[in-house]
Design a protein around this motif. Structure first.
Motif, PDB file in Angstrom:
ATOM      1  N   GLU A  15      35.052  42.401  35.596  1.00 58.42           N
ATOM      2  CA  GLU A  15      35.210  40.971  35.658  1.00 58.42           C
ATOM      3  C   GLU A  15      36.727  40.683  35.181  1.00 58.42           C
ATOM      4  O   GLU A  15      37.261  41.559  34.239  1.00 58.42           O
ATOM      5  CB  GLU A  15      34.140  40.442  34.747  1.00 58.42           C
ATOM      6  CG  GLU A  15      34.056  38.759  34.898  1.00 58.42           C
ATOM      7  CD  GLU A  15      32.786  38.124  33.929  1.00 58.42           C
ATOM      8  OE1 GLU A  15      33.389  36.956  33.879  1.00 58.42           O
ATOM      9  OE2 GLU A  15      31.956  38.984  33.980  1.00 58.42           O
ATOM     10  N   ILE A  18      42.366  35.947  37.150  1.00 60.81           N
ATOM     11  CA  ILE A  18      43.469  35.948  37.951  1.00 60.81           C
ATOM     12  C   ILE A  18      44.277  34.757  38.105  1.00 60.81           C
ATOM     13  O   ILE A  18      43.664  33.787  38.523  1.00 60.81           O
ATOM     14  CB  ILE A  18      43.352  36.672  39.364  1.00 60.81           C
ATOM     15  CG1 ILE A  18      42.433  38.082  39.234  1.00 60.81           C
ATOM     16  CG2 ILE A  18      44.356  36.782  40.072  1.00 60.81           C
ATOM     17  CD1 ILE A  18      41.960  38.587  40.579  1.00 60.81           C
ATOM     18  N   SER A  34      37.162  33.189  48.217  1.00 59.01           N
ATOM     19  CA  SER A  34      36.325  34.418  47.702  1.00 59.01           C
ATOM     20  C   SER A  34      36.006  35.393  48.750  1.00 59.01           C
ATOM     21  O   SER A  34      35.677  35.044  49.922  1.00 59.01           O
ATOM     22  CB  SER A  34      34.716  33.756  47.069  1.00 59.01           C
ATOM     23  OG  SER A  34      34.057  34.781  46.448  1.00 59.01           O
ATOM     24  N   ARG A  37      40.616  40.302  49.757  1.00 57.32           N
ATOM     25  CA  ARG A  37      41.105  41.772  49.448  1.00 57.32           C
ATOM     26  C   ARG A  37      42.526  42.140  49.317  1.00 57.32           C
ATOM     27  O   ARG A  37      43.036  43.117  50.190  1.00 57.32           O
ATOM     28  CB  ARG A  37      40.465  42.588  50.798  1.00 57.32           C
ATOM     29  CG  ARG A  37      38.683  42.546  50.610  1.00 57.32           C
ATOM     30  CD  ARG A  37      38.217  43.112  51.921  1.00 57.32           C
ATOM     31  NE  ARG A  37      38.312  44.496  51.773  1.00 57.32           N
ATOM     32  CZ  ARG A  37      37.793  45.431  52.482  1.00 57.32           C
ATOM     33  NH1 ARG A  37      36.550  45.060  53.335  1.00 57.32           N
ATOM     34  NH2 ARG A  37      38.017  47.001  52.535  1.00 57.32           N
ATOM     35  N   PHE A  40      44.500  45.661  44.950  1.00 53.74           N
ATOM     36  CA  PHE A  40      44.484  45.927  43.383  1.00 53.74           C
ATOM     37  C   PHE A  40      45.519  47.081  42.767  1.00 53.74           C
ATOM     38  O   PHE A  40      45.154  48.187  42.997  1.00 53.74           O
ATOM     39  CB  PHE A  40      43.119  46.069  43.103  1.00 53.74           C
ATOM     40  CG  PHE A  40      42.477  46.232  41.832  1.00 53.74           C
ATOM     41  CD1 PHE A  40      43.037  45.303  40.809  1.00 53.74           C
ATOM     42  CD2 PHE A  40      41.844  47.319  41.209  1.00 53.74           C
ATOM     43  CE1 PHE A  40      42.630  45.367  39.528  1.00 53.74           C
ATOM     44  CE2 PHE A  40      41.258  47.475  40.117  1.00 53.74           C
ATOM     45  CZ  PHE A  40      41.743  46.598  39.143  1.00 53.74           C
ATOM     46  N   GLN A  51      37.367  40.914  46.044  1.00 54.78           N
ATOM     47  CA  GLN A  51      37.147  39.747  44.780  1.00 54.78           C
ATOM     48  C   GLN A  51      36.003  39.028  45.188  1.00 54.78           C
ATOM     49  O   GLN A  51      35.956  38.315  46.477  1.00 54.78           O
ATOM     50  CB  GLN A  51      38.252  39.120  44.506  1.00 54.78           C
ATOM     51  CG  GLN A  51      39.649  39.777  44.350  1.00 54.78           C
ATOM     52  CD  GLN A  51      40.917  39.120  44.223  1.00 54.78           C
ATOM     53  OE1 GLN A  51      40.914  37.899  43.931  1.00 54.78           O
ATOM     54  NE2 GLN A  51      41.919  39.626  44.218  1.00 54.78           N
ATOM     55  N   GLN A  52      35.179  38.872  44.253  1.00 58.60           N
ATOM     56  CA  GLN A  52      34.310  37.659  44.359  1.00 58.60           C
ATOM     57  C   GLN A  52      34.439  36.519  43.387  1.00 58.60           C
ATOM     58  O   GLN A  52      34.269  36.729  42.084  1.00 58.60           O
ATOM     59  CB  GLN A  52      32.735  38.178  44.073  1.00 58.60           C
ATOM     60  CG  GLN A  52      31.676  37.030  44.369  1.00 58.60           C
ATOM     61  CD  GLN A  52      30.070  37.562  43.840  1.00 58.60           C
ATOM     62  OE1 GLN A  52      29.969  38.648  43.939  1.00 58.60           O
ATOM     63  NE2 GLN A  52      29.513  36.506  43.165  1.00 58.60           N
ATOM     64  N   VAL A  67      36.902  36.257  38.328  1.00 57.17           N
ATOM     65  CA  VAL A  67      36.557  36.968  39.708  1.00 57.17           C
ATOM     66  C   VAL A  67      35.506  38.217  39.169  1.00 57.17           C
ATOM     67  O   VAL A  67      35.692  38.697  37.988  1.00 57.17           O
ATOM     68  CB  VAL A  67      37.545  37.359  40.404  1.00 57.17           C
ATOM     69  CG1 VAL A  67      38.431  36.572  40.960  1.00 57.17           C
ATOM     70  CG2 VAL A  67      38.248  38.755  39.724  1.00 57.17           C
ATOM     71  N   TYR A  68      34.845  38.757  40.133  1.00 55.97           N
ATOM     72  CA  TYR A  68      34.110  40.008  40.062  1.00 55.97           C
ATOM     73  C   TYR A  68      35.097  40.729  40.970  1.00 55.97           C
ATOM     74  O   TYR A  68      35.387  40.268  41.914  1.00 55.97           O
ATOM     75  CB  TYR A  68      32.702  39.979  40.584  1.00 55.97           C
ATOM     76  CG  TYR A  68      31.680  39.288  39.579  1.00 55.97           C
ATOM     77  CD1 TYR A  68      31.851  39.621  37.972  1.00 55.97           C
ATOM     78  CD2 TYR A  68      31.069  38.459  39.846  1.00 55.97           C
ATOM     79  CE1 TYR A  68      30.763  39.183  37.308  1.00 55.97           C
ATOM     80  CE2 TYR A  68      29.989  37.598  39.129  1.00 55.97           C
ATOM     81  CZ  TYR A  68      29.985  38.074  37.837  1.00 55.97           C
ATOM     82  OH  TYR A  68      29.118  37.242  36.972  1.00 55.97           O
ATOM     83  N   LEU A  69      35.236  42.226  40.462  1.00 57.61           N
ATOM     84  CA  LEU A  69      35.940  43.195  41.290  1.00 57.61           C
ATOM     85  C   LEU A  69      35.191  44.496  41.689  1.00 57.61           C
ATOM     86  O   LEU A  69      34.091  44.693  40.833  1.00 57.61           O
ATOM     87  CB  LEU A  69      37.102  43.699  40.591  1.00 57.61           C
ATOM     88  CG  LEU A  69      38.279  42.553  40.499  1.00 57.61           C
ATOM     89  CD1 LEU A  69      39.152  43.120  39.375  1.00 57.61           C
ATOM     90  CD2 LEU A  69      38.795  42.244  41.519  1.00 57.61           C
ATOM     91  N   ILE A  89      47.992  41.627  41.774  1.00 57.60           N
ATOM     92  CA  ILE A  89      47.380  41.648  43.346  1.00 57.60           C
ATOM     93  C   ILE A  89      48.360  41.529  44.073  1.00 57.60           C
ATOM     94  O   ILE A  89      49.520  40.712  44.013  1.00 57.60           O
ATOM     95  CB  ILE A  89      46.531  40.478  43.306  1.00 57.60           C
ATOM     96  CG1 ILE A  89      45.327  40.462  42.438  1.00 57.60           C
ATOM     97  CG2 ILE A  89      46.098  40.439  45.023  1.00 57.60           C
ATOM     98  CD1 ILE A  89      44.317  41.854  42.654  1.00 57.60           C
TER      99      ILE A  89
END
Length: 241
Positions: A15, A18, A34, A37, A40, A51-52, A67-69, A89
């Motif tokens: 998590e 960003i 969301s 890509r 990273f 990323q979510q 975000v979640y990665l 990013i």
């Protein structure tokens, strides 16, 4: 369906927060959504990690987003992350956002090295010192590394340093093997053949481009390991051309 849940990762591992740079700061002209890509980038290398977004569906330049990665090459990231770690990013050579790790969801992603390992284990667990036990490890390492069909010239150096007791040095039979194939086969062999019930590992790989074929080759691959039950062993498997 709620639009914020449109891009769900199958296995979120990290998590982060960003900040997407403005155009004036060298970032994007347009928003990202969301599922984005971008590359990273941390520890000097680019990786794939979709990323979510957690708290919104769209992030405009100049805004922050939680975000979640989820990395797409998991074994290369085990043992490398800590809370507060900075990353970027990128789109090509351009940095479009800057981030910070806020939580490590996948526990084996937590950073470790020889020093942190020694601090974490029970003080009653001592290093392997019996010559027969160490000889057994050496025989096992040489056997399974040779059995991969990738490796020749296996050599051992016992350092006397509890943070890295054994250096297993070897060379590739074929320097033109794909770096990802070399890494994945050695990692899999470590996990299935030599690790005891408790173990840690992390990998680093440097590559170079062949002047003849213009394809990437392994320059140096290192698997750092610790394995233990009532006694422990630490070390590195070092593969070169």
């Amino acid at each position: 369906m709620n639009s914020i849940n449109r891009h769900i990762l199958t296995e979120p591992q990290l998590e982060a927060e960003i900040y997407y740079l403005t155009e004036q700061e060298g970032g994007r002209k347009t928003a990202v959504s969301s599922g984005y890509r971008g590359q990273f980038y941390y520890n000097g290398k680019n990786w794939d990690a979709p990323q979510q977004f957690i708290d919104k569906e769209i992030c405009n330049p100049g805004e922050k987003v939680k975000v979640y990665l989820q990395t797409l090459s998991t074994d290369f990231h085990v043992g490398h992350f800590f809370i507060g770690q900075d990353f970027e990013i990128k789109e090509g050579a351009r940095t479009v956002a800057k981030g910070k790790i806020t939580s490590i969801i996948r526990t084996d992603f937590n950073y470790w090295d020889g020093s942190t390992f020694l601090k974490s284990i029970d003080k009653n667990i001592k290093p392997y010192s019996d010559i027969n036990d160490l000889l057994g490890f050496r025989i096992d390492f040489e056997h399974w590394l040779t059995e991969t069909g990738l490796i020749k010239n296996v050599e051992f150096d016992m350092t006397g340093n509890p943070e890295c007791m054994m250096l297993v040095k070897c060379k590739l039979i074929d320097k033109n093997l794909q770096p990802r194939e070399v890494a994945c086969r050695i990692i899999e062999c470590w996990k299935t053949e030599s690790a005891t019930s408790n173990h840690l590992y992390k990998v680093e790989m440097n590559t170079q481009s062949s002047s003849k074929t213009n394809q990437l080759q392994v320059e140096k691959f290192v698997l750092t390991f610790a394995t233990w039950h009532s006694i422990f062993l630490t070390g590195q498997i070092i593969v070169r051309q």
